[in-house]
Enzyme design. Structure first.
Site, mmCIF file in Angstrom:
data_model
loop_
_atom_site.group_PDB
_atom_site.id
_atom_site.type_symbol
_atom_site.label_atom_id
_atom_site.label_comp_id
_atom_site.label_asym_id
_atom_site.label_seq_id
_atom_site.Cartn_x
_atom_site.Cartn_y
_atom_site.Cartn_z
ATOM 1 N N LYS A 116 0.808 -1.219 0.000
ATOM 2 C CA LYS A 116 0.000 0.000 0.000
ATOM 3 C C LYS A 116 0.840 1.267 0.000
ATOM 4 C CE LYS A 116 -4.132 -1.904 2.245
ATOM 5 N NZ LYS A 116 -3.778 -3.321 2.227
ATOM 6 N N GLU A 200 -3.048 6.384 8.003
ATOM 7 C CA GLU A 200 -3.861 7.324 7.240
ATOM 8 C C GLU A 200 -4.732 8.144 8.168
ATOM 9 O OE1 GLU A 200 -4.619 4.739 3.145
ATOM 10 O OE2 GLU A 200 -6.238 5.035 4.592
ATOM 11 N N HIS A 235 -14.101 -3.465 8.870
ATOM 12 C CA HIS A 235 -13.445 -3.353 7.564
ATOM 13 C C HIS A 235 -13.688 -4.562 6.667
ATOM 14 C CE1 HIS A 235 -11.537 0.101 9.361
ATOM 15 N NE2 HIS A 235 -11.010 -0.653 10.297
ATOM 16 N N ARG A 297 -6.620 -8.488 -8.611
ATOM 17 C CA ARG A 297 -7.294 -9.785 -8.724
ATOM 18 C C ARG A 297 -8.776 -9.542 -8.937
ATOM 19 N NH1 ARG A 297 -9.832 -9.671 -3.823
ATOM 20 N NH2 ARG A 297 -8.697 -8.753 -2.066
#
Length: 670
Positions: A116, A200, A235, A297
């Protein structure tokens, strides 16, 4: 086009790929672990190869074993599905080096987007807006703490190699940062072999919006519109839909263009998803939507995109991997109607969403919608893998119609004795906020009490009372069961202690039942045959036919519900829930999982102890974590049931435990 394809995965995605591959005339090959020897994907394949023990790291995650299986049976191509090895660049390279077609993006693209932090730097260079945060190499506690303070709380800690919500922790206060960081690092190491994280800024009202992209080896890249995956818990996506509610044409154009730009930046080939986070505090606006990550994917939620575009994404994957161009140009891909998908999990929403394992002794799903599943009646939900057992997908002309149809489908789900979240899904879909499109990733957490804890509906109460009254009415003799070495059927009146009780035709009698632990009582009046009963309950009268184990309910002469009970199980299915019932009796106690009234913390399922935040003798407050158990790919904290002291700590980090094990005991404070 190659002639055979091996799916390096299991469950519903393997079955899904086989479905398209067979339609295209390809030979299908499954791999399986010892735990999956009787699994549906094994039975549906033309050929299957055992690759190792139940643990994923020794079977599905072992690339060498998968590749050896492909070579042994002459597989010409490998489809990785999602999860497991699907985003493993080393495995992709090994497949190509072996002369086998890799059905996925180039290894370089996987590497570019697989971490990421590196992906965000690449997107910044490509002019794609990214979420403010820290993606640095320094992973020391001091640096990460300082960066979190600079960004400002709340923050989101994310494993750099993460996905599926694993290794992701929201931290609201500076004093909780170290614990959240440690948990994210553990999950990152356990799930992806990489403990590194990024940080973040946490968006207060986030929406999760993703764009399906597709590239080929001829330089073409297209998008297939967006999906909204904002309905999440921890999440993990729960309900997905396409298109995104509240997305106007201008915003859609900006977001999809950014997604295509992102895919082109890594020379992307095959199916992929560009994920964005949107600030939904003031509608959806293109300047308040930022890149989060790319999944290199196929996604779990790909069926909703297939529904609105009429495209078979797996077929596209196979054709592009064979060197063909994308079958459609961008202006030929049309958006049609509205699609929704609900993920049916083996879990107990009323008990903290704990995963549920075991045999599916009763398993019925709706047959008038698309259902993608990897299990069937009599199959098993294993402790070793993700607890998703099916996906329910609908497609309608409007969002309102799609939500209504999916809610109805969830209500028709019957699963027993494994617990499932179908009733929870229905309540999400019925909720006024969801119906209005007023959703964000915090929706479930904000509404959790109403979505997870419900009393037995009047219909269920009437059905249970009618069943017990029917058993009493039809018993010609009331004798205790003989000692034959077998217990009486739970449907036998004697099993409930109804000795001497009888209903005469047409005479009302009081009938009592305990439904999922709650006591209900009502007047029940049978007809002379004892097959039809009027139940006076909650200021209304419900009629119920009890015939051959099924209960048909009537109101004002019209049938409005049919409830089915499995043989020899005191269960009523209604609204996606399974309701147990019995004649009231004295006694009772704590269940096997979670915390008991005596302060015992028991393992709710088999798993591994990954942390013990409290030590023997420590003072703890109610809700404070004492032991952390890792099971079915997630961490589950067992917390103190009340203020007190840890009197016993019976495990250490690394221990493997079975369900019901007493892990610790908390003694109440004086």
């Amino acid at each position: 086009m190659f002639k055979s394809v091996l799916v390096a995965n299991r469950g519903e995605i393997a079955c899904r790929v086989f479905r398209t591959a067979k339609r295209m005339g390809l030979r299908t090959i499954a791999v399986y672990s010892e735990a999956d020897a009787e699994a549906l994907h094994v039975r549906e394949a033309d050929e299957a190869v055992l690759i190792g023990p139940a643990a994923a790291r020794e079977s599905y995650l072992d690339g060498a074993k998968v590749l050896a299986a492909a070579k042994a049976v002459g597989a010409e191509a490998i489809h990785p599905g999602y999860g497991f090895l699907s985003e493993n660049a080393d495995f992709a390279e090994a497949v190509v080096a072996a002369g086998i077609v890799w059905i996925g993006p180039q290894p370089a693209s996987i590497r570019a987007m697989g971490l990421k932090d590196a992906a965000k730097k690449l997107m910044i260079a490509a002019g794609v807006p990214v979420t403010p945060g820290y993606q640095g190499e320094d992973q020391s506690l001091e640096t990460l703490t300082a960066e979190a303070n600079r960004i400002g709380f709340p923050v989101l800690i994310k494993a750099v190699a993460g996905g599926g919500g694993k290794g992701m922790k929201k931290v609201d206060r500076p004093e909780d940062f170290a614990d959240g960081l440690a948990s994210a690092q553990r999950e990152g190491q356990s799930s992806f072999g990489d403990p590194r994280v990024l940080i973040e800024s946490y968006i207060t009202r986030p929406r999760h919006i993703e764009v399906q992209v597709f590239g080929d080896s001829h330089g073409n890249v297209v998008h297939l519109y967006e999906r909204d995956c904002s309905l999440q818990r921890r999440h993990q996506k729960v309900i997905e839909e396409a298109p995104s509610p509240g997305m106007d044409a201008a915003t859609r154009a900006a977001v999809t263009a950014a997604a295509v730009r992102a895919a082109k930046a890594v020379d992307y080939q095959g199916a992929g998803t560009i994920e964005f986070i949107a600030d939904a505090s003031d509608e959806l606006k293109s300047d308040r939507i930022w890149f989060m990550e790319m999944n290199t994917r196929l996604q779990v939620e790909h069926p909703v995109t297939e529904s609105i575009t009429g495209v078979d994404l797996v077929e596209w994957q196979l054709r592009v991997a064979a060197g063909e161009p994308i079958p459609l140009k961008q202006d030929e891909i049309k958006l049609n109607g509205w699609a929704m998908e609900a993920r049916l999990y083996a879990e107990d929403p009323a008990n903290g969403f704990l995963p549920s394992i075991g045999a599916l002794e009763y398993f019925s799903l709706p047959d008038d919608i698309r259902v993608d599943t990897g299990v069937t009646w009599g199959g098993e939900v294993s402790q070793f893998y993700d607890p998703m057992i099916a996906k329910l997908i609908v497609h309608e002309d409007s969002r309102e119609a799609a939500a209504g149809r999916l809610a109805k489908a969830c209500a028709e789900v019957c699963v027993w004795p494994v617990k499932a979240n179908a009733g929870f899904l229905k309540r999400c879909l019925d909720h006024p906020r969801f119906v209005a499109g007023d959703v964000d990733t915090g929706f479930i957490a904000a509404e959790e009490a109403a979505l997870t804890h419900v009393a037995a509906p009047t219909e269920v109460q009437a059905a249970a009372l009618a069943v017990l009254a029917s058993e009493a009415h039809h018993a010609e003799e009331w004798v205790r069961p003989m000692k034959t070495g077998r217990e009486a059927s739970p449907w036998s009146p004697t099993a409930y202690g109804l000795y001497g009780f009888r209903l005469n035709g047409g005479v009302a009698a009081s009938q009592r039942a305990r439904i999922n632990g709650a006591l209900v009582e009502a007047s029940v009046r049978p007809d002379e045959h004892g097959s039809y009963f009027n139940v006076d309950l909650n200021d209304q009268t419900l009629g119920a036919y009890v015939l051959t184990g099924d209960v048909a309910l009537f109101r004002d002469g019209q049938e409005y519900a049919s409830l089915v009970r499995p043989v020899d199980e005191p269960v009523v299915f209604y609204g996606g829930e399974a309701w147990t019932f019995e004649t009231p009796r004295h006694g009772g106690g704590a269940g096997a999982g979670g915390s008991a009234s005596d302060g015992s913390l028991r393992a709710p399922m088999p798993g591994k102890i990954v942390a013990a935040p409290a030590k023997s003798g420590d003072a703890v407050n109610k809700g404070q974590p004492v032991v952390v158990l890792e099971a079915m790919k997630m961490e589950h904290a067992l917390t103190a049931p009340f203020d007190g002291v840890v009197a016993e700590l019976n495990v250490v980090v690394g221990d493997q435990v079975v369900d019901g094990t007493v892990l610790a005991v908390v003694k109440a404070a004086d």
